[in-house]
Write a protein that holds these residues in place. Structure first.
Motif, PDB file in Angstrom:
ATOM      1  N   ILE A  65       0.871  -1.177   0.000  1.00  0.00           N
ATOM      2  CA  ILE A  65       0.000   0.000   0.000  1.00  0.00           C
ATOM      3  C   ILE A  65       0.904   1.221   0.000  1.00  0.00           C
ATOM      4  N   LEU A  66       0.822   2.011  -1.057  1.00  0.00           N
ATOM      5  CA  LEU A  66       1.676   3.186  -1.218  1.00  0.00           C
ATOM      6  C   LEU A  66       0.818   4.443  -1.072  1.00  0.00           C
ATOM      7  N   ALA A  67       1.104   5.234  -0.044  1.00  0.00           N
ATOM      8  CA  ALA A  67       0.320   6.434   0.264  1.00  0.00           C
ATOM      9  C   ALA A  67       1.077   7.677  -0.194  1.00  0.00           C
ATOM     10  N   LEU A  68       0.598   8.272  -1.276  1.00  0.00           N
ATOM     11  CA  LEU A  68       1.232   9.441  -1.877  1.00  0.00           C
ATOM     12  C   LEU A  68       0.282  10.635  -1.789  1.00  0.00           C
ATOM     13  N   GLY A  69       0.787  11.828  -2.170  1.00  0.00           N
ATOM     14  CA  GLY A  69      -0.118  12.964  -2.154  1.00  0.00           C
ATOM     15  C   GLY A  69       0.568  14.303  -2.330  1.00  0.00           C
ATOM     16  N   ASP A 111       1.494  24.227  -9.681  1.00  0.00           N
ATOM     17  CA  ASP A 111       1.903  24.574 -11.047  1.00  0.00           C
ATOM     18  C   ASP A 111       1.971  23.347 -11.943  1.00  0.00           C
ATOM     19  N   THR A 112       1.558  22.198 -11.427  1.00  0.00           N
ATOM     20  CA  THR A 112       1.525  20.975 -12.210  1.00  0.00           C
ATOM     21  C   THR A 112       0.464  20.049 -11.642  1.00  0.00           C
ATOM     22  N   LEU A 113      -0.085  19.187 -12.479  1.00  0.00           N
ATOM     23  CA  LEU A 113      -1.045  18.191 -12.022  1.00  0.00           C
ATOM     24  C   LEU A 113      -0.364  16.892 -11.603  1.00  0.00           C
ATOM     25  N   GLU A 114       0.940  16.818 -11.781  1.00  0.00           N
ATOM     26  CA  GLU A 114       1.666  15.592 -11.463  1.00  0.00           C
ATOM     27  C   GLU A 114       2.084  15.555  -9.995  1.00  0.00           C
ATOM     28  N   GLY A 119      -7.314  18.013  -5.147  1.00  0.00           N
ATOM     29  CA  GLY A 119      -7.706  18.018  -6.552  1.00  0.00           C
ATOM     30  C   GLY A 119      -7.086  16.865  -7.305  1.00  0.00           C
ATOM     31  N   GLY A 120      -7.328  16.839  -8.600  1.00  0.00           N
ATOM     32  CA  GLY A 120      -6.863  15.738  -9.423  1.00  0.00           C
ATOM     33  C   GLY A 120      -5.347  15.679  -9.560  1.00  0.00           C
ATOM     34  N   VAL A 121      -4.841  14.482  -9.737  1.00  0.00           N
ATOM     35  CA  VAL A 121      -3.413  14.239  -9.942  1.00  0.00           C
ATOM     36  C   VAL A 121      -3.278  13.311 -11.147  1.00  0.00           C
ATOM     37  N   THR A 122      -2.424  13.670 -12.093  1.00  0.00           N
ATOM     38  CA  THR A 122      -2.204  12.806 -13.251  1.00  0.00           C
ATOM     39  C   THR A 122      -1.155  11.756 -12.919  1.00  0.00           C
ATOM     40  N   VAL A 123      -1.456  10.497 -13.234  1.00  0.00           N
ATOM     41  CA  VAL A 123      -0.560   9.391 -12.925  1.00  0.00           C
ATOM     42  C   VAL A 123      -0.587   8.395 -14.075  1.00  0.00           C
ATOM     43  N   ASP A 124       0.414   7.533 -14.117  1.00  0.00           N
ATOM     44  CA  ASP A 124       0.456   6.418 -15.048  1.00  0.00           C
ATOM     45  C   ASP A 124      -0.195   5.229 -14.357  1.00  0.00           C
ATOM     46  N   GLN A 165      -8.496   7.386  -4.832  1.00  0.00           N
ATOM     47  CA  GLN A 165      -8.416   8.800  -4.479  1.00  0.00           C
ATOM     48  C   GLN A 165      -8.923   8.926  -3.050  1.00  0.00           C
ATOM     49  N   ALA A 166      -7.995   9.210  -2.126  1.00  0.00           N
ATOM     50  CA  ALA A 166      -8.332   9.203  -0.704  1.00  0.00           C
ATOM     51  C   ALA A 166      -8.594  10.588  -0.135  1.00  0.00           C
ATOM     52  N   TRP A 167      -8.336  11.648  -0.919  1.00  0.00           N
ATOM     53  CA  TRP A 167      -8.517  13.021  -0.455  1.00  0.00           C
ATOM     54  C   TRP A 167      -7.734  13.273   0.837  1.00  0.00           C
ATOM     55  N   TYR A 168      -8.226  14.197   1.678  1.00  0.00           N
ATOM     56  CA  TYR A 168      -7.680  14.409   3.024  1.00  0.00           C
ATOM     57  C   TYR A 168      -8.747  13.914   4.002  1.00  0.00           C
TER      58      TYR A 168
END
Length: 239
Positions: free
Chosen positions: A149-153, A165-168, A198-203, A212-215
């Motif tokens: 389980i990888l928790a990013l954000g 300044d980026t969606l990534e 908000g949205g994040v662009t990912v592969d 999408q876990a939000w806060y």
């Protein structure tokens, strides 16, 4: 409408006559209220992808889990310091500070019996390396675990008057994701939870499952665990 609501609940009345001005702490921080926080966190989550039906996990058949990432243990659990140097990453802005937070690692650990190995690795800070060997350590745990389980954000890189300044994802988290994905069977054993407003662009090819876990607030980790282990069917939708 906001002011009218505040007037209706008595916010501008004398203190002694405010209906909500004398609610004791043991009610505000009661088990019933924490249960509501947990339910709200789980209900808000959006299942973006579940390739190969990796979810839900069967807690009675799993032998090991690795919980990794800068949003894996923001509450400062006993496995290490807070994940990216800010202990409110499940709260973000416009949130009061709770007496207790449950992070992703703690939520997963509480779900599983003590003989199931649950490892934690920070991997990186939100936008910088945590250490020269942190990503290598995270990859080691990912390779050894049955499920990762990888928790990013995004965290404090977005806020009122602070636009991204980026969606990534931040570059360091992209490095972490790539390395962990390769270690976790090219993503076949990988669940990624994104914490952002908000949205994040990912592969999406880098992991089987994306959430999408939000806060999620004070019970963010417990809510995510409820989704991952199938107690809650994720019913959230994107805006």
């Amino acid at each position: 409408r906001i002011l009218l609501t505040r007037m209706r609940i008595g916010e501008f009345d004398p203190v002694e006559s405010r209906p909500y001005g004398s609610v004791p702490v043991d009610v505000l921080d009661s088990p019933a209220h924490r249960t509501i926080a947990r339910e709200a966190a789980a209900a808000s989550m959006v299942l973006l992808q579940n390739k190969g039906n990796l979810l839900p996990l069967d807690k009675d058949r799993i032998g090991s889990v690795a919980v990794i990432g800068p949003f894996a243990a923001c509450e400062g659990d006993t496995k290490g310091p807070i994940s990216y140097g800010n202990d409110n990453c499940y709260l973000h802005s416009y949130a009061a500070y709770p007496s207790k937070q449950t992070g992703v690692y703690a939520g997963v650990r509480a779900y599983l019996p003590p003989w199931v190995n649950v490892d934690y690795a920070r991997g990186s800070n939100i936008s910088a390396l945590y250490s020269e060997t942190a990503i290598e350590e995270a990859s080691f745990y990912a390779a050894a675990a049955e499920v990762v389980i990888l928790a990013l954000g995004i965290g404090d890189l977005e806020a009122e008057s602070l636009d991204r300044d980026t969606l990534e994802l931040p570059q360091v988290q992209q490095w972490l994701l790539g390395n962990v994905s390769r270690a976790a069977g090219n993503g076949s054993r990988l669940i990624v939870a994104i914490h952002s407003a908000g949205g994040v662009t990912v592969d999406t090819s880098l992991a089987s499952t994306w959430i999408q876990a939000w806060y999620g607030g004070e019970e963010a980790g417990s809510g995510l665990a409820d989704v991952v282990f199938g107690k809650v069917n994720p019913s959230g939708r994107l805006p």
